[in-house]
Write a protein that holds these residues in place. Structure first.
Motif, PDB file in Angstrom:
ATOM      1  N   ILE A   3      16.069 -49.572  58.849  1.00 34.71           N
ATOM      2  CA  ILE A   3      16.580 -49.420  57.481  1.00 34.71           C
ATOM      3  C   ILE A   3      16.286 -50.662  56.654  1.00 34.71           C
ATOM      4  CG2 ILE A   3      18.660 -49.116  56.091  1.00 34.71           C
ATOM      5  CD1 ILE A   3      19.839 -47.543  58.495  1.00 34.71           C
ATOM      6  N   GLY A   4      16.448 -51.847  57.244  1.00 37.12           N
ATOM      7  CA  GLY A   4      16.277 -53.083  56.499  1.00 37.12           C
ATOM      8  C   GLY A   4      14.879 -53.251  55.938  1.00 37.12           C
ATOM      9  N   SER A   5      13.859 -52.936  56.728  1.00 38.72           N
ATOM     10  CA  SER A   5      12.491 -53.104  56.236  1.00 38.72           C
ATOM     11  C   SER A   5      12.182 -52.116  55.121  1.00 38.72           C
ATOM     12  CB  SER A   5      11.480 -52.955  57.375  1.00 38.72           C
ATOM     13  OG  SER A   5      11.510 -51.655  57.918  1.00 38.72           O
ATOM     14  N   VAL A   6      12.714 -50.900  55.227  1.00 39.26           N
ATOM     15  CA  VAL A   6      12.510 -49.912  54.170  1.00 39.26           C
ATOM     16  C   VAL A   6      13.255 -50.341  52.909  1.00 39.26           C
ATOM     17  CG1 VAL A   6      12.866 -47.511  53.482  1.00 39.26           C
ATOM     18  CG2 VAL A   6      12.095 -48.040  55.789  1.00 39.26           C
ATOM     19  N   SER A   7      14.464 -50.878  53.060  1.00 42.02           N
ATOM     20  CA  SER A   7      15.209 -51.373  51.898  1.00 42.02           C
ATOM     21  C   SER A   7      14.447 -52.495  51.202  1.00 42.02           C
ATOM     22  CB  SER A   7      16.593 -51.881  52.324  1.00 42.02           C
ATOM     23  OG  SER A   7      17.442 -50.811  52.671  1.00 42.02           O
ATOM     24  N   ALA A   8      13.879 -53.408  51.981  1.00 43.01           N
ATOM     25  CA  ALA A   8      13.082 -54.484  51.387  1.00 43.01           C
ATOM     26  C   ALA A   8      11.912 -53.914  50.589  1.00 43.01           C
ATOM     27  CB  ALA A   8      12.598 -55.437  52.471  1.00 43.01           C
ATOM     28  N   ASP A   9      11.252 -52.915  51.133  1.00 44.99           N
ATOM     29  CA  ASP A   9      10.148 -52.271  50.420  1.00 44.99           C
ATOM     30  C   ASP A   9      10.609 -51.675  49.099  1.00 44.99           C
ATOM     31  OD1 ASP A   9       8.163 -52.844  52.256  1.00 44.99           O
ATOM     32  OD2 ASP A   9       8.370 -50.938  53.332  1.00 44.99           O
ATOM     33  N   ARG A  10      11.763 -51.005  49.117  1.00 42.55           N
ATOM     34  CA  ARG A  10      12.225 -50.351  47.900  1.00 42.55           C
ATOM     35  C   ARG A  10      12.668 -51.376  46.840  1.00 42.55           C
ATOM     36  NH1 ARG A  10      10.406 -47.159  50.813  1.00 42.55           N
ATOM     37  NH2 ARG A  10       8.672 -48.109  49.679  1.00 42.55           N
ATOM     38  N   PHE A  11      13.319 -52.458  47.262  1.00 38.05           N
ATOM     39  CA  PHE A  11      13.661 -53.499  46.297  1.00 38.05           C
ATOM     40  C   PHE A  11      12.397 -54.132  45.729  1.00 38.05           C
ATOM     41  CE2 PHE A  11      18.002 -53.571  48.170  1.00 38.05           C
ATOM     42  CZ  PHE A  11      18.735 -53.572  46.987  1.00 38.05           C
ATOM     43  N   ALA A  12      11.379 -54.285  46.567  1.00 38.81           N
ATOM     44  CA  ALA A  12      10.102 -54.816  46.083  1.00 38.81           C
ATOM     45  C   ALA A  12       9.498 -53.877  45.046  1.00 38.81           C
ATOM     46  CB  ALA A  12       9.142 -55.023  47.254  1.00 38.81           C
ATOM     47  N   ASP A  13       9.547 -52.572  45.316  1.00 38.17           N
ATOM     48  CA  ASP A  13       9.044 -51.587  44.356  1.00 38.17           C
ATOM     49  C   ASP A  13       9.758 -51.708  43.013  1.00 38.17           C
ATOM     50  OD1 ASP A  13       7.378 -50.565  46.308  1.00 38.17           O
ATOM     51  OD2 ASP A  13       8.707 -48.883  46.810  1.00 38.17           O
ATOM     52  N   ALA A  14      11.035 -52.120  43.071  1.00 41.83           N
ATOM     53  CA  ALA A  14      11.844 -52.236  41.862  1.00 41.83           C
ATOM     54  C   ALA A  14      11.724 -53.602  41.199  1.00 41.83           C
ATOM     55  CB  ALA A  14      13.311 -51.941  42.196  1.00 41.83           C
TER      56      ALA A  14
ATOM     57  N   SER B 135      11.631 -51.077  37.420  1.00 41.62           N
ATOM     58  CA  SER B 135      11.786 -52.539  37.449  1.00 41.62           C
ATOM     59  C   SER B 135      13.248 -52.938  37.277  1.00 41.62           C
ATOM     60  CB  SER B 135      10.921 -53.183  36.366  1.00 41.62           C
ATOM     61  OG  SER B 135      11.262 -52.682  35.083  1.00 41.62           O
ATOM     62  N   ASP B 136      14.139 -52.186  37.909  1.00 39.39           N
ATOM     63  CA  ASP B 136      15.570 -52.458  37.780  1.00 39.39           C
ATOM     64  C   ASP B 136      15.937 -53.861  38.249  1.00 39.39           C
ATOM     65  OD1 ASP B 136      15.746 -49.897  36.929  1.00 39.39           O
ATOM     66  OD2 ASP B 136      16.930 -49.139  38.598  1.00 39.39           O
ATOM     67  N   PHE B 137      15.127 -54.447  39.137  1.00 36.52           N
ATOM     68  CA  PHE B 137      15.471 -55.737  39.722  1.00 36.52           C
ATOM     69  C   PHE B 137      14.452 -56.828  39.363  1.00 36.52           C
ATOM     70  CE2 PHE B 137      17.601 -52.498  42.179  1.00 36.52           C
ATOM     71  CZ  PHE B 137      18.889 -53.014  42.296  1.00 36.52           C
ATOM     72  N   ALA B 138      13.699 -56.612  38.317  1.00 40.16           N
ATOM     73  CA  ALA B 138      12.761 -57.631  37.854  1.00 40.16           C
ATOM     74  C   ALA B 138      13.533 -58.893  37.485  1.00 40.16           C
ATOM     75  CB  ALA B 138      11.966 -57.126  36.659  1.00 40.16           C
ATOM     76  N   GLY B 139      13.068 -60.049  37.964  1.00 38.63           N
ATOM     77  CA  GLY B 139      13.753 -61.303  37.696  1.00 38.63           C
ATOM     78  C   GLY B 139      14.948 -61.565  38.585  1.00 38.63           C
TER      79      GLY B 139
ATOM     80  N   SER C 148      22.471 -51.675  41.766  1.00 37.39           N
ATOM     81  CA  SER C 148      21.936 -51.644  40.411  1.00 37.39           C
ATOM     82  C   SER C 148      23.037 -51.543  39.361  1.00 37.39           C
ATOM     83  CB  SER C 148      20.992 -50.452  40.255  1.00 37.39           C
ATOM     84  OG  SER C 148      21.719 -49.241  40.168  1.00 37.39           O
ATOM     85  N   GLU C 149      22.632 -51.727  38.113  1.00 39.64           N
ATOM     86  CA  GLU C 149      23.578 -51.593  37.006  1.00 39.64           C
ATOM     87  C   GLU C 149      24.033 -50.146  36.822  1.00 39.64           C
ATOM     88  OE1 GLU C 149      25.167 -53.923  35.096  1.00 39.64           O
ATOM     89  OE2 GLU C 149      24.355 -55.174  36.695  1.00 39.64           O
ATOM     90  N   LYS C 150      23.319 -49.201  37.396  1.00 40.74           N
ATOM     91  CA  LYS C 150      23.764 -47.801  37.330  1.00 40.74           C
ATOM     92  C   LYS C 150      25.104 -47.627  38.039  1.00 40.74           C
ATOM     93  CE  LYS C 150      19.043 -45.906  37.323  1.00 40.74           C
ATOM     94  NZ  LYS C 150      18.290 -47.164  37.561  1.00 40.74           N
ATOM     95  N   ALA C 151      25.428 -48.529  38.957  1.00 35.58           N
ATOM     96  CA  ALA C 151      26.690 -48.465  39.704  1.00 35.58           C
ATOM     97  C   ALA C 151      27.663 -49.548  39.228  1.00 35.58           C
ATOM     98  CB  ALA C 151      26.422 -48.613  41.194  1.00 35.58           C
ATOM     99  N   ALA C 152      27.550 -49.962  37.984  1.00 40.05           N
ATOM    100  CA  ALA C 152      28.339 -51.090  37.481  1.00 40.05           C
ATOM    101  C   ALA C 152      29.840 -50.860  37.575  1.00 40.05           C
ATOM    102  CB  ALA C 152      27.955 -51.388  36.033  1.00 40.05           C
ATOM    103  N   PHE C 153      30.281 -49.601  37.579  1.00 40.09           N
ATOM    104  CA  PHE C 153      31.719 -49.302  37.620  1.00 40.09           C
ATOM    105  C   PHE C 153      32.152 -48.850  39.011  1.00 40.09           C
ATOM    106  CE2 PHE C 153      35.613 -47.038  35.911  1.00 40.09           C
ATOM    107  CZ  PHE C 153      36.203 -48.188  35.419  1.00 40.09           C
ATOM    108  N   ILE C 154      31.336 -49.113  40.009  1.00 43.89           N
ATOM    109  CA  ILE C 154      31.678 -48.785  41.394  1.00 43.89           C
ATOM    110  C   ILE C 154      31.909 -50.084  42.142  1.00 43.89           C
ATOM    111  CG2 ILE C 154      30.922 -47.654  43.521  1.00 43.89           C
ATOM    112  CD1 ILE C 154      29.133 -45.866  41.830  1.00 43.89           C
ATOM    113  N   ASN C 155      33.101 -50.242  42.673  1.00 38.30           N
ATOM    114  CA  ASN C 155      33.465 -51.508  43.329  1.00 38.30           C
ATOM    115  C   ASN C 155      34.459 -51.234  44.453  1.00 38.30           C
ATOM    116  OD1 ASN C 155      33.366 -54.241  43.764  1.00 38.30           O
ATOM    117  ND2 ASN C 155      34.627 -54.811  42.015  1.00 38.30           N
ATOM    118  N   GLY C 156      34.183 -51.758  45.624  1.00 36.34           N
ATOM    119  CA  GLY C 156      35.075 -51.568  46.765  1.00 36.34           C
ATOM    120  C   GLY C 156      34.984 -50.196  47.386  1.00 36.34           C
ATOM    121  N   ALA C 157      33.895 -49.477  47.115  1.00 38.45           N
ATOM    122  CA  ALA C 157      33.760 -48.101  47.584  1.00 38.45           C
ATOM    123  C   ALA C 157      32.957 -48.030  48.872  1.00 38.45           C
ATOM    124  CB  ALA C 157      33.081 -47.244  46.516  1.00 38.45           C
ATOM    125  N   VAL C 158      33.144 -46.931  49.598  1.00 41.92           N
ATOM    126  CA  VAL C 158      32.331 -46.616  50.777  1.00 41.92           C
ATOM    127  C   VAL C 158      31.617 -45.301  50.476  1.00 41.92           C
ATOM    128  CG1 VAL C 158      32.310 -46.091  53.229  1.00 41.92           C
ATOM    129  CG2 VAL C 158      33.918 -47.795  52.335  1.00 41.92           C
TER     130      VAL C 158
END
Length: 276
Positions: free
Chosen positions: A18-29, A2-6, A233-243
């Protein structure tokens, strides 16, 4: 999970691939979803499938290269949900992939269309949605780039140019808005097995790409969706501007490595003698 609850998450290009699968995974979260695409009937079907799972989802058909459409999308999110926390911008140019090729034979209108979808649409979405991220106290933006832009290629110069612009845009967003809590990163897929790729990319090219990939397969939409969820997610809180390259090791080795592996597997040597 529930990383994205709320959280309210916008996924573009959500009608398929890819987009539909991403939507599914965010929904799972646990996310509340806003899904958008230019393919209205397919988008409606994807949104309805999410609703049948009990997901709270809003859908909005639009072409993000049209600034008015980008404004309307963000206003719908504001009125309907009151906030925006994450953008997973997956949509990219797929129509015309088979015509993108050697520069001396490239149609200028095709070039313009690729840059409009791959770069202009992302800029307009960011321009109008970032204030809504500010209002939520910050948020994460993930752009879907590609593995090709950093390398020479005779198959997709228009596609690659738009993705290079997208990566530059991501860094240009990450730099000035750090104090407002905005992070912006890119996922850079290799060749992914989607319907669009199946139609536009010859089987011979898929076979060669798979052989050159150290994971010995093409990517799956799931591979890219998982990477996007991580970066958002917050697991990547210190990652910014990366590829983040998500391409199975296709671009990490010398050009002859895959051929040498094949020779070695066939018992034909190619061992470096005398090295300790």
């Amino acid at each position: 999970m529930s990383d994205f609850a709320g959280k309210v998450v916008l996924v573009t290009g959500a009608a398929g691939g890819i987009g539909s699968v991403s939507a599914d995974r965010f929904a799972d979260a646990g996310a509340t979803l806003v899904v958008t695409d230019r393919k209205g009937s397919q988008l409606g079907s994807a949104a309805e499938a999410l609703r049948r799972r009990g997901v709270q989802v809003s859908s909005f058909e639009c072409d993000l290269a049209d600034e008015g459409a980008a404004v309307d999308l963000v206003e719908m999110i504001r009125v309907t949900h009151g906030r925006l926390d994450v953008i997973d911008h997956v949509i990219g140019a797929t129509t015309g992939l088979g015509q993108d090729g050697i520069v001396t034979e490239l149609d200028a209108d095709l070039w313009d269309s690729f840059l409009a979808i791959n770069a202009r649409g992302a800029m307009l979405l960011a321009k109008h949605s970032i204030p809504l991220l500010f209002a939520a106290g910050g948020g994460a933006i993930v752009f879907t780039s590609a593995g090709l832009p950093g390398f020479g290629d005779d198959q997709a110069p228009a596609h690659s140019a738009g993705k290079v612009a997208l990566e530059t845009l991501a860094r240009s967003i990450a730099t000035p808005f750090r104090k407002q809590g905005i992070r912006c990163n890119c996922v850079a897929p290799g060749l992914v097995q989607t319907d669009a790729v199946s139609k536009a990319v010859p089987d011979t090219r898929k076979s060669v790409t798979s052989a050159q990939t150290m994971s010995y397969r093409l990517g799956l939409p799931e591979d890219i969706a998982r990477a996007a969820l991580f970066l958002a997610s917050e697991k990547a809180a210190f990652i910014n501007g990366a590829v983040l390259l998500v391409e199975g090791g296709n671009l990490i080795h010398e050009s002859h490595t895959a051929a040498i592996h094949e020779l070695r597997n066939a018992g034909l040597g190619c061992q470096d003698k005398g090295k300790s």
